[in-house]
Every structure is written in C-alpha cells, then in structure tokens.
Design a protein around this motif. Structure first.
Motif, PDB file in Angstrom:
ATOM      1  N   TYR A   1      58.061  90.267 -76.102  1.00  0.00           N
ATOM      2  CA  TYR A   1      57.375  89.986 -74.844  1.00  0.00           C
ATOM      3  C   TYR A   1      57.594  91.151 -73.884  1.00  0.00           C
ATOM      4  CZ  TYR A   1      61.954  88.434 -73.021  1.00  0.00           C
ATOM      5  OH  TYR A   1      63.273  88.361 -72.645  1.00  0.00           O
ATOM      6  N   ILE A   2      56.614  91.330 -72.987  1.00  0.00           N
ATOM      7  CA  ILE A   2      56.620  92.472 -72.078  1.00  0.00           C
ATOM      8  C   ILE A   2      57.627  92.235 -70.960  1.00  0.00           C
ATOM      9  CG2 ILE A   2      55.212  93.944 -70.600  1.00  0.00           C
ATOM     10  CD1 ILE A   2      54.471  93.948 -73.604  1.00  0.00           C
ATOM     11  N   THR A   3      58.451  93.256 -70.691  1.00  0.00           N
ATOM     12  CA  THR A   3      59.445  93.157 -69.623  1.00  0.00           C
ATOM     13  C   THR A   3      59.116  94.079 -68.453  1.00  0.00           C
ATOM     14  OG1 THR A   3      60.791  94.794 -70.821  1.00  0.00           O
ATOM     15  CG2 THR A   3      61.301  92.446 -71.185  1.00  0.00           C
ATOM     16  N   ASN A   4      58.775  95.326 -68.742  1.00  0.00           N
ATOM     17  CA  ASN A   4      58.432  96.299 -67.701  1.00  0.00           C
ATOM     18  C   ASN A   4      57.289  97.153 -68.246  1.00  0.00           C
ATOM     19  OD1 ASN A   4      58.245  98.316 -65.789  1.00  0.00           O
ATOM     20  ND2 ASN A   4      60.459  98.553 -65.537  1.00  0.00           N
ATOM     21  N   SER A   5      56.079  96.793 -67.919  1.00  0.00           N
ATOM     22  CA  SER A   5      54.908  97.354 -68.587  1.00  0.00           C
ATOM     23  C   SER A   5      54.674  98.832 -68.288  1.00  0.00           C
ATOM     24  CB  SER A   5      53.663  96.555 -68.205  1.00  0.00           C
ATOM     25  OG  SER A   5      53.413  96.647 -66.812  1.00  0.00           O
ATOM     26  N   LYS A   6      55.328  99.383 -67.248  1.00  0.00           N
ATOM     27  CA  LYS A   6      55.080 100.781 -66.891  1.00  0.00           C
ATOM     28  C   LYS A   6      56.345 101.636 -66.981  1.00  0.00           C
ATOM     29  CE  LYS A   6      51.589  99.343 -63.488  1.00  0.00           C
ATOM     30  NZ  LYS A   6      52.018  97.929 -63.426  1.00  0.00           N
ATOM     31  N   HIS A   7      57.364 101.146 -67.643  1.00  0.00           N
ATOM     32  CA  HIS A   7      58.613 101.900 -67.756  1.00  0.00           C
ATOM     33  C   HIS A   7      58.367 103.246 -68.423  1.00  0.00           C
ATOM     34  CE1 HIS A   7      62.808 102.851 -68.634  1.00  0.00           C
ATOM     35  NE2 HIS A   7      63.152 101.872 -67.797  1.00  0.00           N
ATOM     36  N   SER A   8      59.077 104.268 -67.980  1.00  0.00           N
ATOM     37  CA  SER A   8      58.878 105.609 -68.531  1.00  0.00           C
ATOM     38  C   SER A   8      59.248 105.687 -70.010  1.00  0.00           C
ATOM     39  CB  SER A   8      59.699 106.632 -67.731  1.00  0.00           C
ATOM     40  OG  SER A   8      61.085 106.297 -67.768  1.00  0.00           O
ATOM     41  N   GLU A   9      60.172 104.831 -70.461  1.00  0.00           N
ATOM     42  CA  GLU A   9      60.562 104.787 -71.870  1.00  0.00           C
ATOM     43  C   GLU A   9      59.792 103.674 -72.569  1.00  0.00           C
ATOM     44  OE1 GLU A   9      62.545 106.869 -73.416  1.00  0.00           O
ATOM     45  OE2 GLU A   9      62.896 108.022 -71.571  1.00  0.00           O
ATOM     46  N   TYR A  10      59.122 104.042 -73.643  1.00  0.00           N
ATOM     47  CA  TYR A  10      58.271 103.071 -74.338  1.00  0.00           C
ATOM     48  C   TYR A  10      59.058 101.841 -74.758  1.00  0.00           C
ATOM     49  CZ  TYR A  10      55.602 101.027 -78.185  1.00  0.00           C
ATOM     50  OH  TYR A  10      54.964 100.151 -79.022  1.00  0.00           O
ATOM     51  N   ASN A  11      60.229 101.990 -75.362  1.00  0.00           N
ATOM     52  CA  ASN A  11      60.994 100.852 -75.891  1.00  0.00           C
ATOM     53  C   ASN A  11      61.575  99.960 -74.798  1.00  0.00           C
ATOM     54  OD1 ASN A  11      60.575 101.457 -78.609  1.00  0.00           O
ATOM     55  ND2 ASN A  11      62.269 102.944 -78.632  1.00  0.00           N
ATOM     56  N   GLN A  12      61.485 100.411 -73.541  1.00  0.00           N
ATOM     57  CA  GLN A  12      61.971  99.588 -72.442  1.00  0.00           C
ATOM     58  C   GLN A  12      60.859  98.756 -71.803  1.00  0.00           C
ATOM     59  OE1 GLN A  12      65.302  99.383 -71.701  1.00  0.00           O
ATOM     60  NE2 GLN A  12      65.446 100.662 -73.547  1.00  0.00           N
ATOM     61  N   ARG A  13      59.662  98.846 -72.361  1.00  0.00           N
ATOM     62  CA  ARG A  13      58.541  98.094 -71.799  1.00  0.00           C
ATOM     63  C   ARG A  13      58.447  96.688 -72.369  1.00  0.00           C
ATOM     64  NH1 ARG A  13      54.695 103.297 -72.858  1.00  0.00           N
ATOM     65  NH2 ARG A  13      56.017 104.721 -71.641  1.00  0.00           N
ATOM     66  N   PHE A  14      59.233  96.383 -73.376  1.00  0.00           N
ATOM     67  CA  PHE A  14      59.204  95.056 -73.993  1.00  0.00           C
ATOM     68  C   PHE A  14      60.565  94.752 -74.596  1.00  0.00           C
ATOM     69  CE2 PHE A  14      57.575  98.219 -76.990  1.00  0.00           C
ATOM     70  CZ  PHE A  14      58.466  98.090 -78.038  1.00  0.00           C
ATOM     71  N   GLU A  15      60.748  93.493 -74.947  1.00  0.00           N
ATOM     72  CA  GLU A  15      61.985  93.062 -75.600  1.00  0.00           C
ATOM     73  C   GLU A  15      61.623  92.221 -76.810  1.00  0.00           C
ATOM     74  OE1 GLU A  15      65.883  90.318 -74.596  1.00  0.00           O
ATOM     75  OE2 GLU A  15      65.036  91.625 -73.033  1.00  0.00           O
ATOM     76  N   LYS A  16      62.211  92.572 -77.955  1.00  0.00           N
ATOM     77  CA  LYS A  16      61.934  91.841 -79.185  1.00  0.00           C
ATOM     78  C   LYS A  16      62.771  90.569 -79.240  1.00  0.00           C
ATOM     79  CE  LYS A  16      60.821  95.982 -81.888  1.00  0.00           C
ATOM     80  NZ  LYS A  16      61.157  96.792 -83.090  1.00  0.00           N
ATOM     81  N   TYR A  17      62.162  89.507 -79.796  1.00  0.00           N
ATOM     82  CA  TYR A  17      62.904  88.267 -79.994  1.00  0.00           C
ATOM     83  C   TYR A  17      63.900  88.446 -81.139  1.00  0.00           C
ATOM     84  CZ  TYR A  17      59.188  86.042 -77.240  1.00  0.00           C
ATOM     85  OH  TYR A  17      58.297  85.701 -76.248  1.00  0.00           O
TER      86      TYR A  17
END
Length: 879
Positions: A764-780
């Motif tokens: 699910y999306i956590t920070n849709s515009k974060h500069s780091e791609y892997n920080q824009r979502f969190e895996k279950y």
C-alpha cells in the motif's frame, strides 16, 4: 491560464525558425476531352471507334522512386464524355507483359499494378475524387482532402471498370457517372486532373502531371482538364433496401429462460443516398444492420481508461474526414481525442442495475440505431457542410425472478447530432470552420444518476497556409457543457479523465451540488510538413479539468497542457543502399492547469527502405520526471520511475508472394519497477493471384510492481493497495482472402487469444512523492496478509481481526473470435452476404500461462455461433 498563454506564445515564436520554402514553378499540363454521342463498350479492350477519335496523352514522370525521372514503361490515356458519364481509357504498355502483377482482391484493397484518375471537380485546389483499377480488375476509390493531407478510402461510388492483358501490356476502361462527382453548375468547364500509374515490380509510381517530392501538398499542383462547360450536374438518387435473416446457436443454461440455446430473427431496413443538389448529398439509414462487420480484437485492459476501437460500420466510416474535429496529435493515447467518436452511437448499453442471485438477467450486447441521416457536401464558393442526425433506441435488461418478468432500462432513447462547416478563402490558403455536437437522453430515475441528460460541444478551427503553402498555422478550440443530476455530475467529476477528489490537487474541488460542468480544450500547431527535406512542427495542446466530451466524442484525460517540438529529415533520392529514409525526433513537456510540472518525454525514430525494398524502423522514447495523477485512481499523484520504450521492426519486400515481418518492443521502468517485452511476426503468403493468407502471431511478457488492486478505508484514512502483476499474453490472428472475382470474395478472420495475470507482493502507498522509490509504499508481511475463503484478508497489526479484504485478482482469459464473410456484389451497390461468426470464451482464476492446455480448454467450450444472410438491392435513378 498564464501558463497556457505562455505556451501558446512559445509556439507562435516557432514560426520564426528559418527554413527554405518550396519555390519551384511547375508548368501545368492541360487536357481537352472529346464529347461523344455513342458510348464506348466498357469491356477492358480498347477497340471501339470512339477511342480512335480521342486525344491520347502520354509522357508520364516518376513520382517514386526516382522523382522527376521519365517513366520506365510508356503509358497513354484518353478521356471522353457525354451527358451522363465520363469515360477514361488507359494503355499501360509493358515490355515484359508476363511480369505484370495482376492479383485479384476485394474492392478498395488494391494489390498489384494499377492505373487511376483524380478529378478536382470542385476546382478548389484542395479536394480530389480518385478512381482506380488494378490489372486484376479490382476497383478502388478515394477522396483526397486538405490538399492531399487526408484521404478517405471509405467512399464507395457506383461506377464501372474492366481490364485486360495483352502482348503489349494491359488496358483499362472506366465509366464514371456524373452523379458520383461534384462540380459547379454553369462553371467554366475547368477541373484539376491527375492521372496515375503504378508498376508494382519496380514500386514505380508515375504521374501525368509531375509533382516534385518536396511539394507542399498535391491537389493544388494537379494539371487541368478543360472544355467541360457543357456538362450539367446529375442528381444522385440511390435507394437500397435490405433483408437480413439471422440464426444463433449457443450453450443453453439450465433454468435460465433467456438461454434456450437458439434464436432466430428476421430484420429489414433501408439505406439511401440522395442528391439534394449537386453540391449536397443526403445519406439515410433506417434500422441499419452491421452484421457483416468484423468483431473487435480481444484484449485485457487493466488501466483506468477505456479502450479506443476503430470504426468499422460503413455508414459512419464514409465521409468521416468531413466530420472530424481532432484535439490530439499522433497515434494512440491523446492522438484519438476528437469531438466526434462515432462508436458512441449504438454502443454496448452503459447503464448499471442492481441484481440479486435469484434473478435471471438478459442484457443486449448493443443499442439499436433506429435511424440516421447524414448530409455532406461543398458549395461552389468553398463552403463544406456535414450534418449527422441519429436516433438510438432504448435498450432494456429482461429480468426473470421465479417466473415473474420485468424490464429495466440500460440505455435510454437518445438523439445525437453533429454539425460541421468549413469555408475556404483565397484559393484554400485560409480555412475557417466550426463544429457543434449535442446528445439528448430520455432518462429514467435510475439512469439519471449515471448519465448526463444533455451534453454539448462546440469548436472553432482556423488554418492559414503561407510561404507558398510550405507552412501552416492551425488552431482548434472547443468548449463542452454537460447537464445532469447531481449524482451524474459527481460521477463525471470522479471519472478517470479528471479525478476531482485528488487530495493534492489544490486547483480542483469536488462539488456534490453541481448539475453541470463547462470546460475548454484545443490545440495550436505551427508546422512545415510535406515540403523539402526538413520538416518541423511546434504545438500546444490543452484541456481544462472541466472539459468533458465523452458523450459523443473521445477523450482520454483532461487537466493538462502539453508543449511539443518535432523535427524530421527525409531523403527520397535513392542512395547506394537505400531508396528513402526518415530520421526524426520530438521533445514534449506536460503541465496540469495549476502549472505543476508532470512529465517530460524525448523521442527519436527512424525508418528506411533499402534498395531491395525491405523496410526497417526503430525508435526510442524516454520519459522522466513523471507524476501520475491517475495511478491511485482518485488518490494523490504518484512520482513514477523514469521509463524507456524501445522498438525495432523489419519487413521484407512486399512485392513478393511471401512477405515476412518481425517487430519487437521493450518497455522498462527504472528501479526495476516494470518491464514489458513483446514480439510479433506477421507472415503474408500469396500463392496465387486470387488467394492470400496472413498469419500474425504475437507474444508478450510483462511485470509491473504497481498494478492497482483497490482502495479501502482504514483508521479514518484510505489505503491504496497495489500488487506486483506478472502477465503473459499470446495471440495468433490469421486471415484468409479468396477472390473468385473482384465482386465475389470469401474472407475469413480468426483469433485465438489467451492472457493471464498473477498477483503477488501486495503493498500500500505510504508517501507517493518520496524521493526514494522504495519509500513510496510498504509491502505487507506474511503476518499482515493471508488468503482464505478465496479472498485476501489484511490485518495491519497482525492480529486475527482483518482490517479489510479483497478478492483474488488473478485471472486467465481465453477467447476465440472468428468471422467468415462471403460477399457477392452482383451489381454496383447491390450485394449478397453470407456471414458465419463464432465466439468461444472462458474466464477463471487459474494462475500462469499454459497455452496448449488453454487452447484445448478453449475449444472444448461450446461456441456461440451466428449465421446471417443479408440481401441488399440498389435502386438507382439517372446513373
């Protein structure tokens, strides 16, 4: 709006780019036909006495491949006329008559050597009516508009042509009714004239009136035919009634009163083409039938946008260049944006109804068109008009609940109107036009919540040619206005074209009290195309957030301003290893209406034809700094990784009996975000002059880390859930054409299609515009998500109480479509059709691609067969 005005100013400055103008003066040739009082016999053998008195012309000049060089084979032609017809004869001499390519094909699909004549009978220097015939006797026609920039091959006039091959080459004769042409009453008897010959084994196209390869347009450079002042326009009056008998057989369903396994029906209707004046033609259709039209190809669409389908119905195809009002550029995506999208008329019913498990429901697959009228034409002073009025009937769902029958409205009685005008000034150097469309629906209480009651669009366009027609300034502007209930307007505001509910779109607000929306769109283009080696274009395209044209038009997305610069170098003079080539590129930026930057794209592309007539093309697209406002489907915009798209293709010599093609493309996103590889290899084989076979296999494999699954409420917030999807798709399309005569053909098309999608690694999306791609979502984690009872259940704190759940999204689609058409045009405009269509389809949640097993499973499914017999008979007057 300041950003929009700035973009337009940039585009206007593009005019200042220095470029050579086409300045060559070509002397126009003139031809004077002979009047006859006894008609020559049109049998393809030039032996009648009338042709002996005709003025025979020759000395053609190559247009391709060696522009400006003399023809390699001599060509002679002559023109005669009487009160009702124009007669054209060709002597296509050939020093190797056994090498003439004389293939038979169905009408409008020219294959092999051909000759043709083009009349600018309006003498407006912009429009031409083209009549052609191949050495095998296949007729084809075309209307050329906008000085050759646009061509409409859907035009089907009634005329006659015959050909024959002899020891000196081949001959052709044509008889063209004056009722099929448009020309000035009491004019000066002067038309534009071009005569064409094509020799396929040399890929040589020659013109009677030479047109340089770097000429800006074609029609204004035609030669002239004079001495036709005695001709009087003839009124067209064709009425074609038809009768259709249809039988269907399909799998019955136990207990379903609507699925007995077979159906039969009889249908009648009428088509008419009536000349109101010599300038204007009225096309009518009552209860039209399009059963002979080929089905749309299979596809799996997982995007938020609807698929664009090409129009295939003859009534709406013919003359569509006149009713066109484009708001896009290029092919695909926004290139399809237009105020008029005829597939809206007679569409699959769009209304939704509540259903329960105890009900049996039968829904129609399309909406019946009760009748349509289309008036098109062009006046002596250069005023072009197109008016289209269509009435589509109601479409209802039939419902059975324990033997109790009822109906619910899915599509209301709807009136569609399209009006288009254009006016030429100064020999076509200035063109001013306008267009309006309207949609009116008779809605019930349920559909009033889902659809607009009324929808209107209006547009104005202006084109200005300058520098001897080398440069063009074009502007199209349009406004839309839709009216409906509060619920329907909310639905429009929340649609994938705009998503007004986006939390980070400060320039937008979703207003649940609105009952209308009004928006604007348009494009401004400055271009130098079709003249010289260098061509270029600058453009600005815009659509305001409230712009909505999808009731009768097509639009993919609103709320954008696109700026584009394009340039191309083309070489038509053959070199050591090539006949011609093109190299080009473009750069474009996109902003939304708040001025926020949302993406840049860079494109480079090339194509080449080699001396052996093989062709190749290649290109690359690179998109970066992209912010998607649609990925979260109403959520905040998402910063997408950069993407690269590569393509490469080659095709063998299409003069040969065996034509091989191979093309591939790869699309991949940075950060290992996505990848798609697709390969296709069409093969065409023409073992005889009357039979050809095309096999078009394609296969693709892809994965995407961010495939939308759904959105769910959680702790007073919204979870935008995505998964990694792995997709496989295989498609083996094949087509067979057997031409017994040019007027008696058998065509078959079939397409086995299998596609599968497997979802894993949900997130699910956590920070849709974060500069780091892997920080824009969190895996279950495995503790957070579990699968049981055929659903995924999510507990974000890992306990036994799920916060939300969703269905398993995996899928496998199997479909086989086929269409067999036997067509006999026993008289111009009169035809008999025998059509057999078959559909086999299945859908399940099987994971993975097992093509052989899937095909076997597909063909064990019981098919839906449709057998149709259609008879139409043209009744013509003054032809």
């Amino acid at each position: 709006m300041q950003r929009l005005f700035y973009c337009i100013a940039q585009c206007l400055l593009f005019v200042a780019i220095a470029a050579p103008s086409f300045g060559k003066h070509i002397e126009k040739r003139q031809y004077i036909p002979q009047r006859v009082f006894a008609a020559p016999l049109i049998d393809g053998v030039i032996g009648d006495a009338e042709w002996e008195t005709a003025d025979w012309e020759s000395d053609f000049v190559q247009h391709e491949p060696h522009n400006g060089q003399p023809e390699s084979q001599k060509t002679h032609f002559a023109i005669l006329y009487d009160d009702n017809f124009i007669y054209v004869a060709f002597k296509a001499f050939d020093t190797s008559p056994d090498s003439i390519i004389s293939r038979r094909s169905r009408r409008d699909h020219a294959d092999g050597d051909y000759v043709g004549v083009a009349f600018d009978s309006y003498y407006d220097l912009r429009t031409a009516f083209i009549f052609g015939v191949t050495a095998g006797g296949t007729r084809f026609e075309n209307i050329m508009t906008n000085n050759g920039e646009n061509q409409d091959a859907s035009w089907d006039p009634n005329w006659w042509a015959q050909t024959s091959i002899n020891e000196s080459g081949w001959e052709a004769e044509m008889r063209i009714p004056l009722s099929q042409l448009r020309f000035k009453k009491n004019g000066n008897g002067q038309w534009g004239l071009e005569v064409i010959r094509y020799i396929q084994r040399h890929k040589e196209q020659t013109f009677w009136q030479h047109i340089p390869a770097d000429a800006p347009g074609m029609v204004h450079m035609f030669g002239e035919i004079q001495g036709l002042d005695e001709l009087k326009p003839r009124t067209l009056f064709d009425v074609t009634p038809y009768l259709v008998s249809c039988a269907e057989a399909y799998p019955s369903q136990e207990g379903n009163p609507f699925a007995s396994g077979q159906e039969r029906n009889l249908k009648a209707g009428l088509d008419a083409k009536i000349g109101l004046t010599n300038d204007f033609t009225l096309d009518l259709t009552i209860n039209p039938d399009f059963g002979q039209v080929e089905a749309d190809p299979s596809e799996v669409n997982l995007s938020a946008f609807e698929t664009f389908y090409q129009e295939k119905r003859p009534f709406f195809i013919e003359g569509r260049n006149i009713s066109n009002f484009s708001l896009g550029l290029g092919d695909g995506g926004i290139g399809f944006d237009n105020l008029f999208y005829s597939r809206r008329i007679g569409r699959r019913p769009a209304g939704q109804i509540d259903e329960n498990d105890q009900e049996w429901v039968s829904k129609p697959s399309y909406t019946n068109i009760l009748g349509a009228a289309k008036m098109t034409g062009k006046t002596q002073n250069g005023l072009s008009v197109a008016l289209i009025e269509t009435l589509a009937g109601e479409a209802n769902a039939d419902i059975d609940l324990n033997g109790q029958r009822s109906t619910r409205l899915l599509e209301p009685l709807t009136n569609f109107f399209v009006g288009r005008v254009q006016k030429d000034f100064n020999n076509g150097n200035h063109i001013l036009g306008g267009m309006i469309t309207s949609t009116h629906r008779s809605l019930d209480k349920n559909l009033s919540k889902q659809m607009h009651q009324r929808a209107y669009t209006g547009g104005v366009d202006y084109s200005h040619y300058f520098a001897n027609k080398t440069w063009l300034l074009n502007i199209n502007t349009a406004m839309s206005h839709v009216v409906g209930s509060q619920q329907s307007i909310v639905k429009t505001q929340r649609s994938s074209a705009r998503y007004f509910q986006r939390p980070d779109a400060s320039h937008l607000s979703l207003d649940s009290t609105r009952t209308s929306l009004t928006g604007t769109g348009g494009k401004l283009v400055v271009s130098k195309t079709g003249s010289g080696h260098w061509n270029m274009l600058g453009a600005v395209l815009w659509k305001s957030p409230q712009f909505e044209i999808n009731d009768l038009g097509y639009m993919r997305e609103a709320d954008h301003i696109i700026q584009l610069l394009w340039a191309q170098y083309r070489q038509w003079i053959p070199g050591s290893f090539y006949n011609n080539y093109r190299i080009g590129g473009n750069l474009y930026n996109t902003n939304d209406f708040s001025g926020k930057f949302i993406g840049t794209g860079l494109n480079l592309h090339t194509s080449i034809q080699y001396r052996n007539f093989y062709r190749s093309n290649a290109g690359i697209d690179y998109n970066f700094n992209m912010y998607s406002s649609t990925l979260l489907r109403g959520g905040p915009s998402f910063k997408r990784p950069d993407q690269v798209y590569l393509w490469l293709g080659t095709t063998s010599d299409d003069r040969k009996k065996l034509i091989l093609s191979l093309s591939g493309n790869m699309n991949f996103g940075m950060e290992d975000n996505s990848q798609r590889i697709s390969i296709s290899s069409p093969i065409t084989y023409k073992p005889t002059d009357y039979f050809n076979f095309t096999f078009s296999p394609s296969i693709s494999h892809s994965f995407d880390e961010l495939q939308y699954v759904g959105q769910f409420s959680h702790s007073e917030s919204t979870r935008y859930v995505f998964g990694r999807i792995t997709q496989h798709q295989v498609n083996f399309s094949f087509r067979i054409n057997y031409t017994i005569t040019p007027d008696l053909t058998i065509q078959y098309w079939g397409q086995p299609f299998v596609a599968s999608g497997e979802f894993r690694e949900f997130k699910y999306i956590t920070n849709s515009k974060h500069s780091e791609y892997n920080q824009r979502f969190e895996k279950y984690t495995t503790q957070q998500i579990s699968f049981y009872e055929d659903r995924y259940h999510v507990s974000e704190n890992g306990d036994d109480n799920p916060d939300y759940s969703f269905d398993r999204p995996d899928f496998t689609v199997r479909e086989f479509l086929s269409n067999l058409v036997v067509r006999w045009e026993f008289n111009p405009g009169s035809a008999l059709y025998l059509v057999w269509s078959q559909t086999r389809s299945a859908y399940d949640e099987q994971v993975g691609m097992h093509y052989v097993k899937d095909l076997d499973h597909m063909f064990t499914q019981k098919p839906h067969n449709t057998l149709l017999l259609k008879f139409s008979y043209r009744i013509g007057i003054n032809n």
